[in-house]
Scaffold this active site. Structure first.
Site, PDB file in Angstrom:
ATOM      1  N   HIS A 173      59.518  64.209  75.802  1.00  0.00           N
ATOM      2  CA  HIS A 173      58.931  63.480  76.929  1.00  0.00           C
ATOM      3  C   HIS A 173      59.884  63.376  78.107  1.00  0.00           C
ATOM      4  CE1 HIS A 173      56.309  60.695  78.964  1.00  0.00           C
ATOM      5  NE2 HIS A 173      55.569  60.457  77.900  1.00  0.00           N
ATOM      6  N   ASP A 401      40.895  75.313  78.899  1.00  0.00           N
ATOM      7  CA  ASP A 401      40.079  76.453  78.450  1.00  0.00           C
ATOM      8  C   ASP A 401      40.847  77.755  78.631  1.00  0.00           C
ATOM      9  OD1 ASP A 401      38.185  78.373  77.919  1.00  0.00           O
ATOM     10  OD2 ASP A 401      36.685  77.607  79.301  1.00  0.00           O
TER      11      ASP A 401
END
Length: 462
Positions: A173, A401
């Site tokens: 992170h 996608d």
């Protein structure tokens, strides 16, 4: 990687195209530094399509590799090293020509993809075979001062012949928050698939101002934390044998009913309407149901804490572009006694606490930044009654996608204890997904409580 449920086909390393990125040192801001002591984040995406193994290995995997390399040209911090030198030198991100990240290709040998993307309870270990482990931190060559080089990302693609594949990313992170990470994922997906047009990331961390002088304070705190805290590679931890994970879906009508319920309660109590968002009402419902499902009947006056992470790019006091690549998250703790959470107006009381804290973060963002460090350093004492939130429905996880359609399921893998909950957009039309892990008996009780609340609130609205 020894795992009977997957067979490793290939282990390689991928970086930006040769000569495309100059050696670059990136400083860590006060937003970044607290995350040095955070265990790696693990996010998995499952895609369903019916290609044979030969097509997956000869067409899909090479395309993923090539598009990843091109993506890393712009998101090269993920293939860099986090340099952690001894005090008083400061940690930073360093890219050098030839730096790469580990890329693993594996094949599932026993697991049915349909079982993994189910909304029903599953053993928390079901996702472990698909998670890559980061390389061990290593000492900087020809450096006797103890400087460590820490890898920030590893990727594993697991194929399910004639069913689909899983892409799992383990990352630190400190390099990027959720918004920046999902920017990276969508950029990679756009180069791999038919959709093109995502903005380039802004890597200049000098745009982060520090008027309150938090950076030196946070650095001092990091230097006082044992170095082993920063050496976690994202290994799978032992978890209780009865722990199960489940994804709950709240549809639009559920969310709207909750909003109307809280708004009406505010009016009935003569209160100004709070920040009644999808996040607020969803977290209120989950928080109340979780605490009510616990067997502990004591400690009614003890405080329970919901740790809220909020992107601050759009806050006027920071004025940071949406495409900024790094960390830009503030933290606030909503606090409330157990007696209020489990009382008759528990959801309303929780919504007041959460909504008020979010409103505070919107106007006092730097206070939220200060809380980041204290939450990490004090978690051992706060953890008993603290619930951490991960993710956000605004990250549009299901818009990732690669050319095979939207993910069938995406999950935050490290949500496998009762101290955290994940939130994301919904794979269907509208709504919000909630990921949580509890003991099997508690999960059944949690599910019953949530269904009863939603039914009661629906009747209340009608």
């Amino acid at each position: 990687m020894a795992n009977k449920r997957v067979k490793v086909i290939e282990q390689c390393h991928i970086g930006p195209p040769p000569g495309s990125v100059a050696s670059t040192s990136i400083p860590l801001t006060f937003f970044d530094i607290p995350w040095l002591c955070c265990p790696p984040i693990k996010r998995v995406f499952f895609y369903e399509f019916h290609y044979p193994k030969s097509h997956l290995l000869q067409e899909v995997i090479p395309n993923l590799k090539q598009s990843l390399s091109l993506t890393l040209k712009h998101f090269f911090p993920f293939s860099s090293n986090i340099v952690f030198p001894p005090k008083p030198q400061t940690p930073h991100i360093l890219y050098k020509e030839g730096d790469t990240l580990p890329f693993i290709v594996a094949e599932s040998t026993t697991t049915n993809l349909n079982n993994l993307v189910s909304d029903s309870p599953r053993d928390v270990t079901c996702l472990h075979p698909f998670v890559p482990v980061l390389p061990s931190p290593r000492a900087l060559e020809e450096d006797e001062s103890g400087t460590l080089l820490i890898s920030p990302m590893a990727i594993q693609v697991t194929i399910f012949p004639n069913s689909g594949l899983a892409i799992c990313i383990t990352f630190r992170h400190v390099v990027a928050d959720g918004k920046a990470f999902h920017h990276f994922m969508k950029f990679w997906a756009s180069l791999c698939g038919p959709k093109v047009g995502h903005d380039l990331p802004l890597l200049d961390r000098n745009m982060i101002q520090d008027p309150n002088g938090l950076r030196p304070i946070f650095l001092e705190a990091i230097w006082n934390i044992p170095i082993k805290t920063m050496e976690s590679k994202g290994q799978v931890n032992n978890v209780p044998s009865d722990m199960v994970r489940r994804t709950f879906v709240l549809r639009n009508e559920h969310v709207e009913n909750l909003k109307k319920y809280v708004t009406t309660k505010c009016q009935n109590h003569g209160l100004e309407t709070l920040h009644v968002s999808t996040f607020v009402v969803t977290c209120s419902l989950i928080w109340v149901c979780k605490v009510k499902s616990e067997n502990n009947t004591k400690d009614d006056d003890e405080l329970h804490i919901l740790a809220i992470m909020a992107d601050s790019r759009n806050l006027p006091q920071f004025s940071i572009p949406l495409t900024y690549f790094g960390n830009c998250v503030v933290c606030g703790n909503a606090e409330i006694t157990k007696s209020k959470l489990v009382g008759q107006n528990g959801i309303f009381e929780a919504a007041i606490a959460i909504g008020s804290k979010i409103r505070c973060l919107q106007y006092e963002g730097y206070k939220g930044a200060e809380t980041l460090m204290s939450n990490f350093t004090e978690f051992a004492t706060l953890g008993k009654h603290m619930l951490l939130t991960a993710g956000s429905p605004k990250l549009d996880v299901y818009e990732t996608d690669f050319g095979w359609g939207k993910p069938k399921m995406s999950e935050v893998v490290q949500v496998e204890s009762s101290m955290s909950v994940s939130l994301s957009d919904c794979k269907g039309k509208g709504g919000i997904e909630v990921g949580i892990a509890l003991g099997r008996t508690q999960m059944m009780k949690f599910n019953t409580l949530m269904e009863e609340f939603l039914e009661e609130i629906a009747l209340h609205d009608s």
